[in-house]
Design a protein around this motif. Structure first.
Motif, PDB file in Angstrom:
ATOM      1  N   ARG A 148      -2.986   7.480  -3.706  1.00 14.28           N
ATOM      2  CA  ARG A 148      -4.474   7.770  -2.307  1.00 14.28           C
ATOM      3  C   ARG A 148      -5.709   7.164  -2.793  1.00 14.28           C
ATOM      4  N   SER A 152       0.603  -1.030  -0.194  1.00 16.29           N
ATOM      5  CA  SER A 152       0.355  -0.030  -0.102  1.00 16.29           C
ATOM      6  C   SER A 152       0.992   1.295  -0.117  1.00 16.29           C
ATOM      7  N   ILE A 182      -4.840   2.763  -2.921  1.00 21.34           N
ATOM      8  CA  ILE A 182      -5.450   2.785  -1.452  1.00 21.34           C
ATOM      9  C   ILE A 182      -6.701   2.384  -1.554  1.00 21.34           C
ATOM     10  N   ALA A 183      -7.793   3.469  -1.677  1.00 24.34           N
ATOM     11  CA  ALA A 183      -8.946   3.396  -1.394  1.00 24.34           C
ATOM     12  C   ALA A 183     -10.191   2.563  -2.765  1.00 24.34           C
ATOM     13  N   ASN A 184      -9.786   1.842  -3.665  1.00 26.83           N
ATOM     14  CA  ASN A 184     -10.155   1.215  -4.470  1.00 26.83           C
ATOM     15  C   ASN A 184     -10.582  -0.534  -4.914  1.00 26.83           C
ATOM     16  N   SER A 185      -8.919  -0.278  -4.850  1.00 29.45           N
ATOM     17  CA  SER A 185      -8.705  -1.685  -4.532  1.00 29.45           C
ATOM     18  C   SER A 185      -7.862  -2.513  -3.862  1.00 29.45           C
ATOM     19  N   GLY A 186      -7.824  -4.038  -3.956  1.00 32.19           N
ATOM     20  CA  GLY A 186      -6.510  -4.354  -2.322  1.00 32.19           C
ATOM     21  C   GLY A 186      -5.604  -4.418  -2.720  1.00 32.19           C
ATOM     22  N   TRP A 187      -4.440  -4.501  -1.851  1.00 31.11           N
ATOM     23  CA  TRP A 187      -2.781  -4.196  -1.772  1.00 31.11           C
ATOM     24  C   TRP A 187      -3.060  -5.352  -2.891  1.00 31.11           C
ATOM     25  N   TRP A 188      -3.868  -6.473  -2.931  1.00 31.83           N
ATOM     26  CA  TRP A 188      -2.503  -7.841  -3.574  1.00 31.83           C
ATOM     27  C   TRP A 188      -3.365  -7.940  -4.994  1.00 31.83           C
TER      28      TRP A 188
END
Lengths: 383, 420, 375
Positions: free
Chosen positions: A55, A50, A58-64
């Motif tokens: 920014r 992340s 980060i808010a819209n999709s998972g870190w994987w």
């Protein structure tokens, strides 16, 4: 027969199947450990991932999603009649299998009989999307978070005369230095004092030993917030407020119970014979302490040093109350929390910030590792 | 500003005459980073002219640290309180200097709407005192909407609450959820729900009742408050009206909650929040084009169009000439002009100018506040901490999360009132 | 041959039973010099930082020198003084030289404030009116406090068990593996992450988004990937949300247990283990029959420490849920009462209850202390 008279067996005398057993054992140990380590590291990995994303990402999709993965993409759309009532179950047209689903089910995604997945493309427009899977990875990386954290952010504001000005916010380096200046003394001083006390409790008889040790263990549980107001008053009277000395003393006080307790445990388990032989040779308690106990206790001292260092390094409340938050003296934890903004609107900066602050403790941990060496006690018993 | 310094206070005049050169005034408050930069810019001119050094220190653990500092005998000279209720606790302990002995009463009446002076009057150990001066305020009775998408869908701004409900229903029929609501905020979770309650109270009951509620004379379990909660539930607890449904309300952070409004197509169309929320909107969103706001409509025309506000009150703990001078300065709009120009602050001072506001949104909000016929301060910030920053927040969260029924939640909020 | 029961000290002490005035004076002088050094250093360090006259790092180094030299010198000179005294005085005073400074510091920083807290717990919110046991009654009857008691019990049982078991397993496995340093560093890593960072990390694991929305929390992504419904793990899934929070504690604190166990295991003599292996014991057998009994004391200490830590658990709960949704714990309630509500009486009562709760643990530890033979 041979075994009875032999010195401890050496591995080379083992049979082939024992060797294989040993190998299997090694594999099992390594695999299980690797799995545990993986489980432990995944959360941190998430933070690392992340910290290099924007920014919005980060808010819209998972870190994987930064890793290649199967994702759904729309391969086609089908328009439903515009008057379709979303509050009633919806019957899909024949080309989509003709099944009946609620609008919410379609929102969550539905797999129709022929295996395709459908969901809403545009709920308002009653457009249904057919989705297929595709490999993809979200690799929109940025070092912006680290830049903001390491060199401060640019703030623009408008001065009273109407002109626009930019100011560079504070960076981390000053706070880093402050943290080091606060933490190192606050680690070393308590250890020294606690080591003496631990030896005293472990190996000396004196009136009140029981009572005082009870005091120490009991104080382990005192929440340090109860001490803040009285100590602050005392500091104001001593004119200590706002200095690092205040925090060094405070952390010494707060850290002593645990230090004494842990060191006591270790020191009390040292073999009695060693100490007895030293006494017989005419040593005083002090000499025994400096020449024997301290060197032998290095693993315990090193362990506790790590913990105390970490605790002081990551502490916020004590530093804030006794030092304050001026830019000249604030420590890393305060700096980091401030960076998230007055209302926490910039919390994504914390992702990078957390990593930067982690580096020094890790260096300390690695450098103290070498004290955990097997066989420290071997050969210390004379004869 | 210098010209009429003497009419504000003698110390301020002295400061401008250079008599207090080289002194220091310490300050603390909850704002940090960008806001701190704007604050420093705002007082820079004053510092240069008078030679007084104002040292501000911000903290996110403000409410805990200020209590420790005051109890420990070491408070800063001037403190920014976003919660008058917290300040009232210190006033009751006689720790705060009476502003009416520092600043001329005429100036205060001239520069502030009477409501502000009333709210600043608190009960001290030996009678009521003026506890501080208001420096910045923000408006709360605002509903934000994604203007471009809103207009495109053919919706119109509602003028009454019933129209707003009809609009909500319309949006639901069209297939979307109308409202974005989120109340999560770490240890402060639930304050956004209390804001809704307060706005609805102002619109469904008289100002006297509102004031009684704040003072603890009107119980939470009384019919007026319960009715307000039920009115709120008409929107909040309807799964079709809220983005993500009821479960999302307690799990979504208040700052993240308006984000779906900016998606394409928008996930929601309405978001009720104070004007500070603009700092959470995506970068690049343009006021007036991508988003705009309308005034939260009245419910009962008998109660007119009240405005719910909040603000920051500056109070003085240590009495020295330079502290008096600085506090006097804060009672004038010049002390906040730069901050207003940079955006993010609204001035309650009558000697401020609407043309300072750099964007229309701020100016509109300032206008609403200055023109309001009835203004009331955020109730939870006025109530004693045990309720206002405690059981009120928690009770509302428990109710919305479904942990307790409404009646039990209201009773529990009441039970935490100090002295009950 | 002399009996092994002879106390060695009597033999060594016979040489200087009498008081030696000259050396005593020297020792006292040294002690005075040291006190002057301590006081002077104290004032210097305090003022130097105020005036910013010395660069920070240099200041830190000087502080270390002052602290270590001061503390070390204090013990050294005190010891010298005491050693010049006649045997009886010496025997009596030496332990206090060792234990004294620690006790005095603890008294100032922790013990006296605790007494003050006890005193305040019998008064009302503003510490003006005496209310007797009212605060305590409230503590034991309020719904939030009862939930907190239940939760603390959960933390103490599961949190402690989790940390100790995991720490032990990792310590033993790492000892036998090929990548010991790396494994220990990885398990230890969470301890180095400040709580602020940990809060953000677990936010990315437990995050809840409504069904149909993109899940950015790992747990919900896995659950929906397998076709399930996303859950609000830390808020709405009551009372299981406590366990998800306890998991965070285990993740954070296992490193602590692991470091201590690792050091303890290293001190088990290799010869003993080899002998057991020769006798045909399996590794698992060695683990249970030799290792655990040998480091029994360490296991007790670590368990006690983590147990007390679980009793005091505060940061994790405050950051993740603020104590809501049925996750309240005693320390969070204490913080709320003392700082948010400003109720000195109630907050103090909660702190005292916390102290009382640790008594059983203390009693057990003290029994172990009693068994220890000393000189």
């Amino acid at each position: 027969m041979a075994a009875a008279a032999a010195t401890p067996a050496r591995p080379t005398r083992r049979t082939g199947s024992a060797k294989r057993q040993q190998l299997i054992g090694k594999i099992v140990v390594n695999t299980v450990l690797a799995l545990i380590c993986l489980a432990w590291t995944i959360p941190t990995l998430g933070l690392l991932a992340s910290s290099i994303r924007t920014r919005a990402d980060i808010a819209n999709s998972g870190w994987w999603t930064i890793f290649p993965h199967q994702q759904f993409v729309t391969t086609g759309t089908v328009d439903l009649p515009r008057e379709t009532d979303l509050r009633q179950p919806i019957t899909l047209p024949a080309e989509l299998g003709g099944g009946t689903y609620t609008a919410d089910q379609i929102t969550a995604g539905v797999t129709i009989p022929d295996g395709r997945r459908i969901t809403w493309e545009n709920r308002r427009g009653r457009v249904v999307a057919i989705q297929g899977t595709q490999w993809g990875a979200n690799t929109n990386f940025t070092l912006e978070n680290y830049q903001n954290v390491l060199s401060g952010r640019k703030f623009t504001y408008i001065a009273a005369d109407g002109s626009e000005k930019t100011e560079q916010g504070d960076d981390l380096w000053g706070a880093l230095l402050n943290s080091i200046a606060v933490t190192v003394p606050a680690t070393i001083i308590p250890i020294l004092i606690a080591a003496f006390a631990a030896y005293g409790f472990a190996w000396m008889r004196f009136p009140g030993r029981f009572l005082l040790f009870t005091l120490v263990v009991a104080l382990l549980v005192v929440p340090l917030q109860v001490a803040l107001v009285p100590i602050l008053r005392d500091y104001v009277n001593l004119d200590l407020n706002g200095t690092y000395m205040a925090v060094w003393l405070a952390h010494t006080g707060f850290g002593l119970p645990l230090a004494i307790y842990l060191l006591y445990n270790y020191v009390s388990q040292l073999p009695r014979d060693i100490l007895e032989s030293a006494f017989i040779d005419g040593a005083s308690h002090f000499t025994i302490f400096t020449r024997l106990i301290l060197p032998l206790s290095m693993p315990a001292l090193a362990s506790f040093a790590i913990f105390q260092f970490l605790w002081v390094w990551n502490d916020y409340l004590v530093a804030f109350i006794f030092i304050g938050n001026q830019p000249g003296v604030q420590v890393l934890t305060m700096r980091l929390v401030d960076m998230a903004g007055s209302r926490g609107q910039d919390w994504h900066v914390l992702t990078a910030g957390a990593f930067v602050t982690m580096i020094v403790p890790l260096i300390v941990f690695f450098s103290l590792q070498r004290f955990f060496v097997r066989g420290l006690l071997a050969g210390s018993v004379k004869g | 500003m210098q010209a009429n310094a003497a009419s504000i206070s003698q110390e301020l005049a002295d400061a401008f005459d250079g008599k207090l050169k080289g002194t220091t005034v310490t300050m603390t408050g909850p704002f940090v980073e960008a806001d701190e930069v704007k604050f420093n810019a705002s007082v820079e001119e004053f510092e240069t002219l008078t030679g007084i050094d104002i040292q501000y220190v911000g903290s996110k653990e403000f409410e805990a640290s200020i209590k420790i500092q005051v109890d420990g005998g070491n408070p800063p000279d001037i403190v920014d309180f976003p919660q008058p209720g917290l300040l009232a606790t210190f006033v009751a302990q006689d720790k705060v200097v009476d502003v009416s002995e520092v600043i001329n009463a005429d100036w205060l009446t001239e520069n502030y709407n009477q409501s502000w002076i009333d709210i600043a009057t608190m009960e001290g150990g030996s009678g009521p005192i003026t506890a501080g001066v208001w420096n910045r305020v923000n408006g709360k009775s605002l509903v934000w909407y994604p203007k471009a998408a809103f207009d495109e869908a053919g919706y119109t701004v509602p003028e009454t609450w019933d129209e707003m409900l009809a609009l909500t229903e319309q949006i639901a029929a069209d297939g979307d959820t109308a409202w974005c609501i989120g109340i999560e905020s770490g240890a402060a979770t639930g304050w956004a729900a209390t804001d809704w309650m307060e706005d609805i109270m102002l619109r469904t009951t008289s100002l006297e009742n509102y004031d009684k509620w704040v003072a603890g004379d009107l119980l939470f379990s009384s019919p007026e408050v319960k009715a307000a909660a039920e009115k709120m539930s008409e929107i909040w607890l309807n799964e079709e009206y809220v983005f993500g449904g009821r479960a999302s309300i307690v799990t979504t952070s208040f700052g993240d909650s308006p984000t779906p409004m900016f998606d394409d197509p928008p996930g929601c169309y309405l978001h009720r929040q104070g004007n500070f929320i603009t700092s959470f909107f995506p970068e690049g969103a343009v006021a007036g084009e991508d988003y705009d706001f309308f005034y939260l409509p009245p419910i009962d025309p008998a109660f007119g169009k009240p405005v719910l506000v909040a603000g920051d009150i500056y109070a003085m703990f240590n009495d020295r000439p330079e502290t008096r001078a600085v506090l006097s300065y804060f009672s004038s709009a010049a002390s906040v002009e730069s901050w207003v120009r940079s955006g993010g602050a609204i001035s309650p001072h009558n000697d401020s100018s609407l043309e300072w506001y750099s964007n229309d949104v701020d100016r509109k909000v300032a206008d609403i506040i200055l023109q309001a016929d009835s203004v009331r301060f955020d109730a939870s910030d006025l109530m004693p901490g045990a309720v206002g920053a405690g059981s009120f927040w928690k009770g509302m969260t428990d109710y919305v999360a479904g942990t307790v029924e409404l009646d039990q939640a209201l009773t529990e909020i009441d039970a935490a009132w100090p002295g009950r | 041959m002399q009996s092994t029961e002879v106390t060695p000290r009597r033999m060594a002490a016979s040489s200087s039973e009498t008081l030696n005035p000259g050396r005593l004076v020297v020792a006292l002088l040294l002690f005075a010099v040291l006190m002057a050094f301590l006081w002077g250093g104290f004032v210097f360090l305090r003022d130097a930082q105020r005036n910013d006259s010395v660069p920070k790092l240099l200041l830190a180094v000087l502080a270390i020198v002052w602290g270590v030299a001061g503390a070390g010198g204090f013990f050294y000179t005190m010891n010298m003084v005491v050693e010049q005294l006649p045997g009886n005085a010496r025997r009596l005073l030496t332990p206090f030289v060792f234990v004294g400074p620690a006790v005095l510091i603890l008294l100032w920083f922790l013990a006296l404030p605790t007494l003050r807290t006890l005193y305040l717990s019998f008064f009302d919110a503003n510490s003006i009116e005496f209310v007797g046991l009212n605060n305590y009654v409230a503590v034991f009857t309020e719904r939030t406090m009862l939930t907190a008691f239940r939760n603390n019990l959960l933390w103490m049982i599961f949190g402690t068990a989790g940390c100790v078991v995991a720490g032990l397993i990792v310590a033993v496995l790492a000892d036998r593996s090929n990548f010991e340093s790396l494994a220990k560093a990885l398990v230890f890593l969470p301890m180095a992450i400040s709580l602020v960072g940990a809060g953000v990390i677990w936010k990315f694991i437990y995050y809840y988004a409504a069904p149909g929305q993109t899940q950015i929390g790992l747990l919900n992504a896995v659950v929906t990937g397998f076709g399930g419904q996303p859950q609000a793990w830390t808020t709405l899934v009551q009372p299981w949300n406590n366990f998800f929070l306890i998991l965070i504690l285990v993740w954070l604190q296992t490193g602590f247990a692991m470091v201590i166990f690792s050091a303890a295991i290293k001190s088990i003599s290799e010869d003993m283990l080899e002998a057991a292996r020769v006798d045909g014991a399996s590794e698992v057998g060695i683990f249970f029959k030799i290792m655990i009994p040998t480091i029994q004391g360490t296991i007790l200490t670590t368990t006690t420490t983590i147990l007390i830590f679980a009793l005091k658990i505060f940061d994790v709960v405050l950051v993740m849920t603020g104590g809501q949704y049925g996750t309240n714990v005693i320390a969070v309630e204490f913080y709320r009462q003392l700082f948010t509500a400003g109720d000195n009486g109630r907050g103090s009562a909660i702190a005292i209850v916390l102290l009382l709760a640790v008594i059983p643990v203390m009693v057990y530890n003290l029994r172990q202390l009693n068994r220890q033979e000393v000189f």
